[in-house]
Design a protein around this motif. Structure first.
Motif, PDB file in Angstrom:
ATOM      1  N   LEU A   1       0.840  -1.211   0.000  1.00 22.17           N
ATOM      2  CA  LEU A   1       0.000   0.000   0.000  1.00 22.17           C
ATOM      3  C   LEU A   1       0.875   1.261   0.000  1.00 22.17           C
ATOM      4  O   LEU A   1       0.502   2.289  -0.583  1.00 22.17           O
ATOM      5  CB  LEU A   1      -0.924  -0.002   1.238  1.00 22.17           C
ATOM      6  N   ALA A   2       2.062   1.156   0.622  1.00 24.51           N
ATOM      7  CA  ALA A   2       2.964   2.323   0.662  1.00 24.51           C
ATOM      8  C   ALA A   2       3.691   2.506  -0.674  1.00 24.51           C
ATOM      9  O   ALA A   2       4.404   3.494  -0.875  1.00 24.51           O
ATOM     10  CB  ALA A   2       3.974   2.141   1.798  1.00 24.51           C
ATOM     11  N   GLY A   3       3.519   1.584  -1.599  1.00 26.83           N
ATOM     12  CA  GLY A   3       4.112   1.691  -2.933  1.00 26.83           C
ATOM     13  C   GLY A   3       5.553   1.244  -2.994  1.00 26.83           C
ATOM     14  O   GLY A   3       6.271   1.607  -3.932  1.00 26.83           O
ATOM     15  N   ASP A   4       5.911   0.469  -1.918  1.00 21.27           N
ATOM     16  CA  ASP A   4       7.303  -0.003  -1.911  1.00 21.27           C
ATOM     17  C   ASP A   4       7.586  -0.934  -3.083  1.00 21.27           C
ATOM     18  O   ASP A   4       8.723  -1.033  -3.559  1.00 21.27           O
ATOM     19  CB  ASP A   4       7.609  -0.752  -0.599  1.00 21.27           C
ATOM     20  N   ALA A   5       6.571  -1.532  -3.621  1.00 21.81           N
ATOM     21  CA  ALA A   5       6.759  -2.429  -4.760  1.00 21.81           C
ATOM     22  C   ALA A   5       6.247  -1.782  -6.042  1.00 21.81           C
ATOM     23  O   ALA A   5       5.833  -2.453  -6.980  1.00 21.81           O
ATOM     24  CB  ALA A   5       6.029  -3.736  -4.500  1.00 21.81           C
ATOM     25  N   GLY A   6       6.206  -0.521  -6.049  1.00 21.86           N
ATOM     26  CA  GLY A   6       5.697   0.210  -7.217  1.00 21.86           C
ATOM     27  C   GLY A   6       4.280   0.672  -6.996  1.00 21.86           C
ATOM     28  O   GLY A   6       3.587   0.164  -6.090  1.00 21.86           O
ATOM     29  N   LYS A   7       3.891   1.640  -7.761  1.00 19.86           N
ATOM     30  CA  LYS A   7       2.561   2.225  -7.596  1.00 19.86           C
ATOM     31  C   LYS A   7       1.492   1.251  -7.990  1.00 19.86           C
ATOM     32  O   LYS A   7       1.620   0.544  -8.989  1.00 19.86           O
ATOM     33  CB  LYS A   7       2.466   3.504  -8.430  1.00 19.86           C
ATOM     34  N   LEU A   8       0.446   1.185  -7.186  1.00 22.07           N
ATOM     35  CA  LEU A   8      -0.624   0.207  -7.457  1.00 22.07           C
ATOM     36  C   LEU A   8      -1.758   0.867  -8.199  1.00 22.07           C
ATOM     37  O   LEU A   8      -2.045   2.062  -7.967  1.00 22.07           O
ATOM     38  CB  LEU A   8      -1.157  -0.374  -6.128  1.00 22.07           C
ATOM     39  N   SER A   9      -2.328   0.072  -9.090  1.00 23.84           N
ATOM     40  CA  SER A   9      -3.515   0.617  -9.774  1.00 23.84           C
ATOM     41  C   SER A   9      -4.650   0.679  -8.746  1.00 23.84           C
ATOM     42  O   SER A   9      -4.557   0.106  -7.658  1.00 23.84           O
ATOM     43  CB  SER A   9      -3.917  -0.306 -10.936  1.00 23.84           C
ATOM     44  N   LYS A  10      -5.715   1.384  -9.141  1.00 25.41           N
ATOM     45  CA  LYS A  10      -6.869   1.532  -8.230  1.00 25.41           C
ATOM     46  C   LYS A  10      -7.428   0.177  -7.788  1.00 25.41           C
ATOM     47  O   LYS A  10      -7.680  -0.089  -6.612  1.00 25.41           O
ATOM     48  CB  LYS A  10      -7.955   2.369  -8.937  1.00 25.41           C
ATOM     49  N   LYS A  11      -7.554  -0.694  -8.753  1.00 27.71           N
ATOM     50  CA  LYS A  11      -8.100  -2.025  -8.489  1.00 27.71           C
ATOM     51  C   LYS A  11      -7.174  -2.814  -7.576  1.00 27.71           C
ATOM     52  O   LYS A  11      -7.606  -3.455  -6.602  1.00 27.71           O
ATOM     53  CB  LYS A  11      -8.290  -2.763  -9.811  1.00 27.71           C
ATOM     54  N   GLN A  12      -5.804  -2.684  -7.874  1.00 26.85           N
ATOM     55  CA  GLN A  12      -4.812  -3.404  -7.065  1.00 26.85           C
ATOM     56  C   GLN A  12      -4.867  -2.896  -5.629  1.00 26.85           C
ATOM     57  O   GLN A  12      -4.838  -3.662  -4.668  1.00 26.85           O
ATOM     58  CB  GLN A  12      -3.400  -3.199  -7.640  1.00 26.85           C
ATOM     59  N   LYS A  13      -4.923  -1.528  -5.531  1.00 22.33           N
ATOM     60  CA  LYS A  13      -4.975  -0.949  -4.179  1.00 22.33           C
ATOM     61  C   LYS A  13      -6.202  -1.456  -3.386  1.00 22.33           C
ATOM     62  O   LYS A  13      -6.115  -1.808  -2.214  1.00 22.33           O
ATOM     63  CB  LYS A  13      -4.988   0.590  -4.275  1.00 22.33           C
ATOM     64  N   ASP A  14      -7.387  -1.536  -4.053  1.00 19.09           N
ATOM     65  CA  ASP A  14      -8.621  -2.035  -3.399  1.00 19.09           C
ATOM     66  C   ASP A  14      -8.436  -3.473  -2.900  1.00 19.09           C
ATOM     67  O   ASP A  14      -8.808  -3.822  -1.768  1.00 19.09           O
ATOM     68  CB  ASP A  14      -9.794  -1.969  -4.368  1.00 19.09           C
ATOM     69  N   PHE A  15      -7.810  -4.292  -3.751  1.00 18.13           N
ATOM     70  CA  PHE A  15      -7.606  -5.699  -3.365  1.00 18.13           C
ATOM     71  C   PHE A  15      -6.683  -5.809  -2.163  1.00 18.13           C
ATOM     72  O   PHE A  15      -6.957  -6.530  -1.198  1.00 18.13           O
ATOM     73  CB  PHE A  15      -7.020  -6.499  -4.541  1.00 18.13           C
ATOM     74  N   VAL A  16      -5.545  -4.998  -2.247  1.00 14.99           N
ATOM     75  CA  VAL A  16      -4.578  -5.059  -1.140  1.00 14.99           C
ATOM     76  C   VAL A  16      -5.236  -4.530   0.160  1.00 14.99           C
ATOM     77  O   VAL A  16      -5.030  -5.071   1.254  1.00 14.99           O
ATOM     78  CB  VAL A  16      -3.279  -4.289  -1.478  1.00 14.99           C
ATOM     79  N   ASP A  17      -6.082  -3.471   0.011  1.00 11.52           N
ATOM     80  CA  ASP A  17      -6.844  -2.955   1.185  1.00 11.52           C
ATOM     81  C   ASP A  17      -7.668  -4.075   1.845  1.00 11.52           C
ATOM     82  O   ASP A  17      -7.694  -4.217   3.070  1.00 11.52           O
ATOM     83  CB  ASP A  17      -7.775  -1.832   0.726  1.00 11.52           C
ATOM     84  N   GLU A  18      -8.336  -4.830   0.970  1.00 14.84           N
ATOM     85  CA  GLU A  18      -9.164  -5.948   1.486  1.00 14.84           C
ATOM     86  C   GLU A  18      -8.288  -6.934   2.257  1.00 14.84           C
ATOM     87  O   GLU A  18      -8.638  -7.387   3.344  1.00 14.84           O
ATOM     88  CB  GLU A  18      -9.850  -6.689   0.330  1.00 14.84           C
TER      89      GLU A  18
END
Ligand code: ADP
Length: 803
Positions: free
Chosen positions: A567-584
């Motif tokens: 979520l902090a983008g340590d592995a690169g910027k996440l797309s919106k969908k990726q961010k939602d999944f990681v949030d879950e």
């Protein structure tokens, strides 16, 4: 009939008659004796006198006749003529002689004939023809007659004749013998005279003939009846023999010639050698006696009847007052108290009857009094009877009730019996003690669980050394006793104890004091359930949960870090969908972390491995800190937070970790289960000796049918499950365990009263059609001792939950 049953009158009569009879019989007997004696004596005297008088009479008669003969023979002319004849033998002298004697015999009737005998014994002259010239020289009357006058009986013409002869003397010379034959009529008259001889008496005369035999010259009176006529029997002849022997005597009970018993008297007539016996039949004497007796008897009978009549009269007169008295008593006994005996007699009975009358009078008076009283009492009784009747029917009703009750009791007794059997055989340990804890009853479960037999425990105190109570922890036992005995409240809890063999076991205990109406303890009922096995299973489960949770913590931490890094983008910027999944992933992991933490905390509490490290803790600061942690969600839900902290609250020696867990759980719940725009209130008050923590909200509340289960492990109420899926149902369980472990209490109310009725929160549903809905709200209360917590060394501290 018994003498005792006779009337007095008859008794008197009977007694006097008996007396009289006895007297009369005695008199009769004496009289009879006397009379018979007298009779015998009289007869004896009479017979003796008769014998004597007849003898004299005969003697006199004979002497008279001798004299008569002498008178005849002494005539001078006769003697001269005889003398002349003796000399001359002239016929003229003979004629003279004959004439003289013929002349002389004429007036003497009893002389049958007179004979003059010459000295030669020849009859020279006789008054009867045919005798002259007869020779009588050998005849005893001639021989005797020469000497003196004599009397001789000679047999003649088939009978006896009495000869009297005597000498004829002239000039002192015997010139011849004068002789006369006496007719026996005179003698017979004397002998057969019955004067003084009664009916059966007779006089007998006898003489001895030349052969020496007894001869009876005159006829015997009863000769015809005698058989044999001439009895030559010694006994029969005895009185006459005695008479002929010259004895005048008396003979009792002799036998006469008829063989009859006679009384006889003898005498002797010397002049003629005649024996005389006067006799009389004994039967006649007895007859006299009998007649006298009969006379006495007749007199007695007459006397008897006269006496009987008199004694009847006398007894009547004596007993009349008694009879009157008796009649009076009968009358009075029959109820006639007015009756008066009224005897005028001056004797004892008269006095008695008068006393009786006056007694009856006083009885009548007292009876009247009694009647009056009886009447009164009867009235009283009849009223009482009515009361009694009523009481009786009441009692009958009661009895019916009692009967019903009895049936019920019997039913109850049989129920009770079943109940007793059930209790006896229940798997639980059941004990009944008296108010002092002395065991009155112990079922079979007691022995099974504690190892003590009921014989060992009965009569002993449950907590005594020789019982399982004595093997209990001292402090626990005292607390228990304090609660049930002093506070009179039921003790419910779980305890550890030791069996008789020293083995440890876990029990669920429920001890209830049973109180009477006054609130005094009557007895205690204790029920224990051996939960050792369950606890062992629980422990195993808890240990497993603890182990599993520990194992889960490391991978969950890794997931947490990696998710945060993504979520902090340590592995690169996440797309919106990726961010939602990681949030879950991150949120789900957070929930897992909090669940694992909760599970760990619970297992630490349950395993007793939780360490307590008390430090001075500011509760209000702690509450504020937790509220701060919840700020984000509070803001999102636009919740209104109210906090009231008592300024006087001191810092309390408590483990801050534990206090934080308490606030976290309660405040998180309030925030979670309160809809948007609701209110949450935190109140801290000092309530000596405790601190009171109140956490209220206007949330969904707790359904009343589930209130009891709210502190159970993993329980969640239905009304929240549908709204929030994230709960574990472990928070309140943990808080309760911690609070109670620290000596505090936790409870709640729902609906909450913390905000007052007016401030009841209205939920505006997201669904507009559902409209507005009231939420009841909940208030949780916690008390903890101001004195703080006891330090406890343990392997673990509580894990904080992180949202
Ligand atoms: P959870 O994780 O479900 O919150 P808890 O042990 O904390 O577990 O609470 C148990 C249950 O108690 C909850 O599921 C909820 O039904 C009820 N509860 C606790 N706090 C409140 C509250 N403030 N308002 C309404 N319900 C509550």
């Amino acid at each position: 009939m018994k003498f005792a049953n006779l009337s007095i009158r008859n008794k008197i009569a009977l007694v006097s008659i008996i007396q009289f009879t006895v007297v009369i019989i005695l008199v009769g007997l004496i009289l009879n004796l006397f009379v018979s004696k007298l009779t015998v004596r009289e007869v004896r005297n009479n017979l003796l006198a008769t014998a004597q008088s007849r003898s004299s009479h005969i003697e006199t008669y004979l002497k008279d006749n001798i004299q008569l003969l002498q008178l005849v023979t002494s005539r001078t002319a006769l003697r001269k003529a005889l003398a002349s004849y003796n000399e001359t033998g002239s016929e003229a002298d003979l004629a003279t002689l004959t004439n003289i004697i013929k002349d002389a015999i004429t007036p003497i009737a009893q002389f049958e004939r007179i004979c003059i005998l010459g000295l030669s014994g020849k009859v020279v002259a006789s008054t009867s023809e045919g005798y002259c010239g007869k020779d009588a020289s050998s005849a005893n009357f001639f021989i005797g007659g020469l000497k003196s006058e004599g009397i001789y009986f000679l047999e003649e013409e088939g009978g006896y004749k009495l000869y009297i002869s005597g000498p004829m003397i002239l000039d002192d010379k015997v010139i011849g013998v004068g002789m006369t034959v006496l007719r026996l009529d005179g003698l017979e008259d004397i002998v057969s005279n019955r004067t003084g001889l009664g009916e059966t008496g007779e006089v007998l005369v006898a003489f001895h003939n030349a052969a020496g035999e007894r001869e009876y010259p005159v006829r015997r009176l009863f000769e015809e009846a005698a058989a044999p006529l001439n009895v030559q029997n010694e006994e029969i002849a005895y009185p006459m023999k005695q008479a002929l022997a010259g004895k005048a005597d008396y003979f009792e009970n002799a036998l006469d010639y008829r063989n009859q018993k006679v009384e006889a008297a003898s005498s002797f007539i010397e002049i003629a050698n005649l024996g005389l016996v006067a006799k009389i039949d004994r039967s006649e004497i007895l007859e006299i006696n009998r007649q006298i007796l009969m006379l006495i008897l007749v007199i007695f009978i007459i006397f008897f009847f006269v006496y009987y009549f008199i004694s009847k009269k006398v007894s009547y007169f004596i007993s009349k007052p008694i009879a009157d008295l008796h009649r009076g008593i009968e009358q009075i006994g029959g109820g006639n108290l007015d009756y008066k005996v009224g005897t005028q007699a001056q004797d004892e009975i008269g006095q008695l009857s008068r006393s009786f009358d006056s007694m009856v009078e006083s009885i009548a008076e007292s009876r009247a009094e009694v009647d009056k009283r009886v009447e009164e009492q009867t009235k009283e009784l009849s009223s009482k009877t009515k009361v009694l009747e009523n009481q009786k029917s009441a009692i009958l009703n009661i009895l019916e009730d009692v009967e019903e009750e009895k049936e019920k009791s019997q039913q109850l007794a049989s129920d009770l019996e079943k109940f007793k059997l059930a209790v006896e055989n229940a798997s639980d340990h059941i004990v009944i003690t008296d108010a002092e804890g002395i065991i009155l009853y112990a079922n079979k479960g007691v022995e099974r669980i504690t190892g003590f037999s009921s014989e060992e425990v009965l009569g002993h105190k449950a907590g005594s050394k020789e019982n399982w109570g004595g093997l209990m922890d001292e402090k626990v036992y005292q607390d228990l006793w304090q609660k049930i005995k002093k506070e009179k409240k039921a003790f419910v809890g779980e305890l550890k104890n030791h069996r008789k063999n020293g083995e440890e076991y876990d029990v669920k205990v429920g001890i209830s004091p049973i109180l009477d109406e006054k609130g005094e303890v009557v007895f205690f009922v204790g029920i224990e359930l051996d939960v050792t096995k369950e606890r062992q299973v629980d422990k195993a489960k808890t240990e497993f949960v603890s182990l599993a949770s520990h194992q889960l913590r490391t991978p969950l931490s890794a997931i947490n870090w990696y998710a945060e890094m993504l979520l902090a983008g340590d592995a690169g910027k996440l797309s919106k969908k990726q961010k939602d999944f990681v949030d879950e992933i991150y949120n789900g992991n957070q929930r897992m972390v909090s669940l694992v933490n909760a599970l760990l905390n619970v297992s630490r509490i349950e395993l007793g491995t939780l360490a307590i490290d008390p430090k001075p803790t500011d509760f209000s600061a702690m509450a504020e800190s937790v509220l701060g942690e919840l700020k984000k969600i509070i803001t999102e839900k636009e919740l209104v937070i109210e906090s009231k902290y008592d300024n006087s609250l001191p810092q309390i020696d408590a483990d801050p970790n534990i206090i934080r867990i308490i606030f976290q759980n309660l405040l998180t719940n309030s925030v979670k289960y309160t809809p948007e725009k609701g209110k949450v209130m935190v109140v801290l008050e000092k309530k000596e000796p405790n601190i009171l923590i109140k956490i209220a909200d206007t949330g969904y509340g707790i359904p009343s049918d589930q209130k009891e289960r709210i502190f159970e492990k993993m329980f969640r109420a239905d009304n929240v499950k549908e709204r929030d899926a994230g709960g574990t149902g472990l928070g309140l369980y943990l808080v309760k365990a911690i609070v109670e472990d620290a000596g505090g209490k936790i409870w709640f109310e729902s609906p909450s009263l913390a905000f007052g009725k007016a401030s009841a929160f209205i939920e505006i549903s997201a669904d507009k059609s559902a409209g507005k809905k009231e939420t009841p709200g909940t208030t949780f209360f916690i008390t903890l001792p101001l004195s703080g917590m006891q330090k406890k060394e343990g392997s673990k501290t509580l894990s904080e939950e992180k949202l």
